[in-house]
Motif scaffolding. Structure first.
Motif, short mmCIF file in Angstrom:
data_model
loop_
_atom_site.label_atom_id
_atom_site.label_comp_id
_atom_site.label_asym_id
_atom_site.label_seq_id
_atom_site.Cartn_x
_atom_site.Cartn_y
_atom_site.Cartn_z
N ILE A 60 0.73 -1.01 0.06
CA ILE A 60 -0.09 0.10 -0.09
C ILE A 60 0.92 1.16 0.00
CG2 ILE A 60 -0.23 0.23 2.48
CD1 ILE A 60 -3.44 0.07 1.42
N LEU A 78 -5.14 -2.99 -5.91
CA LEU A 78 -4.54 -3.40 -4.61
C LEU A 78 -4.46 -5.06 -4.96
CD1 LEU A 78 -2.42 -2.72 -2.32
CD2 LEU A 78 -4.77 -3.05 -0.75
N LEU A 82 -3.67 -6.46 2.72
CA LEU A 82 -4.06 -5.10 3.42
C LEU A 82 -4.13 -5.45 4.54
CD1 LEU A 82 -4.55 -2.18 3.15
CD2 LEU A 82 -7.00 -2.88 2.69
N HIS A 89 -6.62 3.83 3.68
CA HIS A 89 -6.06 3.96 2.28
C HIS A 89 -7.07 3.42 1.17
CE1 HIS A 89 -2.95 6.08 4.29
NE2 HIS A 89 -2.44 5.01 4.85
#
Ligand SMILES: *Cc1c(COP(=O)(O)O)cnc(C)c1O
Length: 227
Positions: A60, A78, A82, A89
């Motif tokens: 990220i 992405l 995460l 974000h």
């Protein structure tokens, strides 16, 4: 300037994808996500100039730093895990391909609903049950599909999977077909799940034959990564 040969590589890859679609008979459109991780912002700019509108990053911070620096309007995906402390974000990304737990789903749902938004996500499935990879087990998917349906901030657009690097062709086919089936599980639970993100540099043609709508390509476009 680096990546001067990218347009030629893209043309080659597009040709291979087109032939794989024809062989597979699914008739799907296939989007290439250019995986720019570990490469500098010039890879993002080169991708855009070569007609690739989507880029993928697995970290990220790296993604956000590049996003601040480039001025080409690519879509950001992405594709890596995460951490929940970085969930704020998520709104920086056009598609979160790596939704890998219900706790993360709840965290993302909370963030986007607070912001009066929604998040497009793919459910990552650990299709081979590898210890080293994240994602839901295939057997969990019926229940997970139901639980995600209650999270109104999430728009579940499909499935993402990574095949083991050393699998032979028969096994790859079997796993990619299984991922296609799990997209059907999402649809059955009411999700508008049209995407099937599978296939990397070493296996993307087989993935496309099995119905991939999104291939995530790094090495075949940009060369080997040094890290
Ligand atoms: C790095 C990465 C890719 C691209 O891998 P290549 O083999 O270089 O094409 C695709 N998907 C994910 C999730 C990745 O982390």
């Amino acid at each position: 300037m680096r990546f001067l040969d990218l347009p030629g590589r893209v043309a080659e890859v597009r040709g291979r994808i087109e032939r794989a679609v024809a062989r597979g008979g699914h008739g799907q459109a296939v989007r290439i996500v250019a995986v720019t991780k570990t490469f500098g912002t010039e890879a993002v700019t080169a991708a855009w100039r070569a007609g690739l509108l989507d880029v993928g990053e697995n970290r990220i911070q790296e993604a956000i730093a590049k996003k601040r620096e480039v001025d080409v309007p690519v879509r950001w995906h992405l594709i890596g895990h995460l951490q929940r402390n970085k969930v704020k974000h998520v709104t920086e990304f056009d598609l979160i391909q790596s939704l890998d737990s219900l706790r993360l789903a709840e965290a993302i749902d909370g963030v986007v609903r607070n912001a009066g938004r929604t998040a497009d996500v793919l459910v990552q499935v650990n299709i081979a049950g590898e210890e080293t990879k994240g994602g839901f087990e295939p057997s969990e998917m019926p229940e997970v599909s139901e639980q995600l349906a209650a999270m109104t901030g999430l728009r579940v657009r499909g499935v993402m999977t990574m095949a083991p690097f050393d699998a032979d062709e028969a096994r790859l086919r079997h796993m990619f077909a299984a991922a296609r089936g799990l997209r059907g599980t999402l649809v059955a639970a009411g999700h508008a799940a049209t995407e099937l993100s599978m296939g990397m540099s070493n296996d993307y043609e087989i993935a496309v034959e099995e119905g991939a709508t999104c291939v995530r390509l790094g090495t075949v476009l940009f060369g080997a990564r040094s890290t």
